[in-house]
Design a protein around this motif. Structure first.
Motif, short mmCIF file in Angstrom:
data_model
loop_
_atom_site.label_atom_id
_atom_site.label_comp_id
_atom_site.label_asym_id
_atom_site.label_seq_id
_atom_site.Cartn_x
_atom_site.Cartn_y
_atom_site.Cartn_z
N ASN A 87 -4.55 4.43 -6.73
CA ASN A 87 -4.01 3.07 -6.64
C ASN A 87 -4.27 2.47 -5.26
O ASN A 87 -4.66 1.29 -5.14
N ALA A 88 -4.06 3.26 -4.22
CA ALA A 88 -4.30 2.77 -2.85
C ALA A 88 -5.78 2.47 -2.65
O ALA A 88 -6.13 1.46 -2.04
N TYR A 89 -6.63 3.31 -3.18
CA TYR A 89 -8.08 3.07 -3.07
C TYR A 89 -8.45 1.76 -3.75
O TYR A 89 -9.23 0.98 -3.20
N LEU A 108 2.51 1.69 -3.45
CA LEU A 108 1.54 2.16 -4.45
C LEU A 108 1.23 3.64 -4.29
O LEU A 108 0.87 4.31 -5.26
N LEU A 109 1.38 4.15 -3.09
CA LEU A 109 1.11 5.56 -2.86
C LEU A 109 2.35 6.42 -3.12
O LEU A 109 2.25 7.50 -3.71
N LEU A 166 0.83 -1.20 0.00
CA LEU A 166 0.00 0.00 0.00
C LEU A 166 0.87 1.26 0.00
O LEU A 166 0.61 2.21 -0.74
#
Length: 90
Positions: A82-84, A41-42, A38
């Motif tokens: 992306n995190a979502y 990705l952020l 995560l």
């Protein structure tokens, strides 16, 4: 007799559900990998946007941080999306 069979089936079903829940329980390592993914990705789109913006600012005459700030913001938006998507995935 029918009540005993019905009760037995309900108990067996609950036991199977508990065993499956225990087997699928996330471990500390699994949660650490999930949080690391995560974070990457952020953060990676933000860093990529900063480098791209810095490069674009270097191509322009005079020093400006307009592209750098814009690309960092774009990277933050993409990283958040992306995190979502990762969190929303079942």
């Amino acid at each position: 007799m029918k009540n005993d069979d019905n009760l037995r089936q309900q108990v067996e079903q609950r036991v199977r559900r508990l065993v499956r829940a225990e087997r699928e329980r996330p471990t500390v390592l699994g949660q650490s990998v999930y949080l690391g993914t995560l974070g990457l990705l952020l953060v990676l789109p933000v860093i990529g946007g900063a480098y791209l913006g810095r490069w674009l600012d270097g191509m322009a005459s005079g020093y400006s941080i307009r592209w750098t700030i814009s690309m960092i913001f774009l990277g933050l938006v993409i990283g958040g999306f992306n995190a979502y998507l990762l969190i929303r995935e079942p």
